[in-house]
Design an enzyme around this catalytic site. Structure first.
Site, PDB file in Angstrom:
ATOM      1  N   ALA A  73       0.853  -1.195   0.000  1.00 26.36           N
ATOM      2  CA  ALA A  73       0.000   0.000   0.000  1.00 26.36           C
ATOM      3  C   ALA A  73       0.884   1.238   0.000  1.00 26.36           C
ATOM      4  CB  ALA A  73      -0.908   0.009   1.229  1.00 26.36           C
ATOM      5  N   TYR A 141       8.395  11.440  -2.943  1.00 22.68           N
ATOM      6  CA  TYR A 141       8.071  10.002  -2.996  1.00 22.68           C
ATOM      7  C   TYR A 141       9.338   9.158  -2.778  1.00 22.68           C
ATOM      8  CZ  TYR A 141       7.021   5.500  -5.272  1.00 22.68           C
ATOM      9  OH  TYR A 141       6.898   4.153  -5.568  1.00 22.68           O
ATOM     10  N   VAL A 184       3.694   3.446 -18.114  1.00 23.25           N
ATOM     11  CA  VAL A 184       3.670   3.770 -19.540  1.00 23.25           C
ATOM     12  C   VAL A 184       3.230   2.570 -20.382  1.00 23.25           C
ATOM     13  CG1 VAL A 184       6.159   3.311 -19.830  1.00 23.25           C
ATOM     14  CG2 VAL A 184       5.011   4.847 -21.409  1.00 23.25           C
TER      15      VAL A 184
HETATM   16  P1  NAD Z   1      -1.332   0.397  -7.042  1.00 18.82           P
HETATM   17  O1  NAD Z   1      -1.796   1.803  -6.945  1.00 18.82           O
HETATM   18  O2  NAD Z   1      -1.988  -0.496  -8.025  1.00 18.82           O
HETATM   19  O3  NAD Z   1      -1.408  -0.301  -5.606  1.00 18.82           O
HETATM   20  C1  NAD Z   1      -1.334   0.420  -4.393  1.00 18.82           C
HETATM   21  C2  NAD Z   1      -2.474  -0.083  -3.509  1.00 18.82           C
HETATM   22  O4  NAD Z   1      -2.377   0.566  -2.242  1.00 18.82           O
HETATM   23  C3  NAD Z   1      -3.855   0.231  -4.062  1.00 18.82           C
HETATM   24  O5  NAD Z   1      -4.668  -0.923  -4.020  1.00 18.82           O
HETATM   25  C4  NAD Z   1      -4.389   1.335  -3.139  1.00 18.82           C
HETATM   26  O6  NAD Z   1      -5.797   1.308  -3.030  1.00 18.82           O
HETATM   27  C5  NAD Z   1      -3.674   0.986  -1.849  1.00 18.82           C
HETATM   28  N1  NAD Z   1      -3.517   2.138  -0.951  1.00 18.82           N
HETATM   29  C6  NAD Z   1      -3.032   3.373  -1.271  1.00 18.82           C
HETATM   30  N2  NAD Z   1      -3.033   4.165  -0.187  1.00 18.82           N
HETATM   31  C7  NAD Z   1      -3.528   3.424   0.846  1.00 18.82           C
HETATM   32  C8  NAD Z   1      -3.785   3.696   2.212  1.00 18.82           C
HETATM   33  N3  NAD Z   1      -3.524   4.906   2.750  1.00 18.82           N
HETATM   34  N4  NAD Z   1      -4.301   2.711   2.979  1.00 18.82           N
HETATM   35  C9  NAD Z   1      -4.581   1.487   2.456  1.00 18.82           C
HETATM   36  N5  NAD Z   1      -4.352   1.176   1.149  1.00 18.82           N
HETATM   37  C10 NAD Z   1      -3.837   2.137   0.363  1.00 18.82           C
HETATM   38  O7  NAD Z   1       0.239   0.438  -7.287  1.00 18.82           O
HETATM   39  P2  NAD Z   1       1.305  -0.695  -7.626  1.00 18.82           P
HETATM   40  O8  NAD Z   1       1.917  -0.343  -8.905  1.00 18.82           O
HETATM   41  O9  NAD Z   1       0.690  -2.048  -7.440  1.00 18.82           O
HETATM   42  O10 NAD Z   1       2.393  -0.416  -6.485  1.00 18.82           O
HETATM   43  C11 NAD Z   1       2.506  -1.249  -5.333  1.00 18.82           C
HETATM   44  C12 NAD Z   1       3.743  -0.848  -4.549  1.00 18.82           C
HETATM   45  O11 NAD Z   1       4.912  -1.007  -5.350  1.00 18.82           O
HETATM   46  C13 NAD Z   1       3.765   0.611  -4.065  1.00 18.82           C
HETATM   47  O12 NAD Z   1       4.299   0.621  -2.761  1.00 18.82           O
HETATM   48  C14 NAD Z   1       4.699   1.295  -5.018  1.00 18.82           C
HETATM   49  O13 NAD Z   1       5.320   2.413  -4.441  1.00 18.82           O
HETATM   50  C15 NAD Z   1       5.680   0.180  -5.315  1.00 18.82           C
HETATM   51  N6  NAD Z   1       6.360   0.366  -6.607  1.00 18.82           N
HETATM   52  C16 NAD Z   1       5.686   0.196  -7.776  1.00 18.82           C
HETATM   53  C17 NAD Z   1       6.357   0.349  -8.992  1.00 18.82           C
HETATM   54  C18 NAD Z   1       5.667   0.168 -10.316  1.00 18.82           C
HETATM   55  O14 NAD Z   1       6.338   0.219 -11.348  1.00 18.82           O
HETATM   56  N7  NAD Z   1       4.361  -0.071 -10.354  1.00 18.82           N
HETATM   57  C19 NAD Z   1       7.720   0.686  -8.999  1.00 18.82           C
HETATM   58  C20 NAD Z   1       8.371   0.857  -7.789  1.00 18.82           C
HETATM   59  C21 NAD Z   1       7.686   0.665  -6.588  1.00 18.82           C
END
Ligand code: NAD
Length: 308
Positions: A73, A141, A184
């Protein structure tokens, strides 16, 4: 074994939750559905709709006495973090502390944390960026993710809590959100399949390291299985330009759009690519999905789920 997966309604967290259910674990998902979707949550998982910063969330951790926490999250919109650093820190730092504080009082043994490579290392001094690379986050971030890693290191020393931080490259795959700040790959795939014109910001020669979500899931499972703590890069060590990505997705989607460029996004990083040597040695993990294979799977999924 019961595992608490925060962000388990989101893109990466839901794939991790699927894999844990498949392995026979009891999975509890904690998510406030701010960007996640209920339909992503595996039907065999238990769902708790709370904010990670809330008293309900810490009470949940205390009540169930989770031994394992996989924390996905997050507030992960880099631009929003620039506009509102306090909100970003509140979710990405205080939210984590809220859960871990409740956890260490109630038997928590291990945390696997979704960190970030690109946003923590910043613009490369050399490539691929390994764990010795200078840490120069360019956004609140990135600062918050790095702080979260440091807090976990504190809990590890103070409470003997095992903590594994996984620094992801650019993750892509089915279920990725393609709206707003979505990745992207998801944006190009959806637009090209819908006959819309995608925009490439800048000259398109900026590069990223695109890692398939299935490989990221395997890294999470390895992180859960190993004893001890550590920080690891999770990427492919392959650099791909946005122009190359555009052409590959266009071919695979069968679209006939031209490349359209607009002014670069202010502050956008030029290059990002992660070294995964240490991850391979310590976790026995290497990426196994080529970009072509991963894109094929992703585009197939978007084709089937265009209206989602
Ligand atoms: P996403 O937005 O699909 O998933 C994040 C989830 O967290 C969502 O389901 C959202 O509803 C939940 N969330 C957000 N704020 C919240 C809160 N305050 N309380 C409870 N739930 C909350 O994003 P993702 O791409 O699946 O990313 C997941 C993790 O991976 C994140 O921590 C992100 O920083 C990290 N990350 C992702 C990438 C990428 O390329 N997608 C790269 C580096 C790091």
């Amino acid at each position: 074994m019961t595992v608490l997966v925060t962000g388990g309604a989101g893109f990466i967290g839901s794939h991790v939750a699927d894999a844990l259910v498949e392995r026979g674990h009891e999975v509890h998902v904690l998510d406030n559905l701010s960007t996640g979707r209920r339909r992503n949550i595996p039907s065999d998982a238990f769902f708790f709709e709370h904010d990670i910063r809330s008293d309900e969330a810490s009470a949940l951790v205390a009540e169930h006495q989770y031994e394992y926490l996989i924390h996905h999250a997050a507030q992960m919109d880099v631009r929003r973090s620039v506009e509102d650093p306090s909100f970003d820190a509140d979710v990405n730092i205080r939210g984590l502390l809220n859960l871990v504080e409740a956890g260490v009082e109630n038997g928590l043994r291990k945390v696997v944390f979704a960190s970030t490579g690109g946003a923590i290392y910043g613009e490369p001094n050399y490539t691929p960026q390994d764990l010795n690379h200078q840490l120069q986050p360019q956004s609140p971030y990135g600062v918050a993710k790095l702080s979260a890693e440091k807090y976990l290191s504190y809990y590890r020393h103070q409470y003997d809590l095992d903590c594994v931080s996984l620094r992801y490259a650019n993750v892509y795959g089915p279920r990725q959100n393609s709206y707003g700040e979505g990745g992207v790959v998801a944006i190009f795939a959806r637009q090209m399949l819908s006959g819309e014109q995608p925009v490439i910001y800048g000259d398109g020669e900026q590069t990223r390291d695109f890692v398939y979500v299935g490989d990221v899931v395997r890294a999470n499972l390895r992180a859960l299985d190993i004893r001890g703590s550590g920080v690891f890069n999770v990427g492919t060590s392959q650099e791909t330009s946005v122009n190359t990505l555009f052409r590959k997705i266009r071919d695979k989607a069968g679209a006939s759009v031209e490349e359209k460029h607009e002014s670069p996004k202010v502050g956008e990083q030029r290059r990002s690519v992660l070294d995964v040597e240490k991850t391979s040695q310590a976790l026995g993990w290497t990426p196994q999905t080529s970009l072509d294979k991963g894109l094929n799977r992703t585009i197939d999924w978007f084709r089937r789920n265009l209206r989602e």
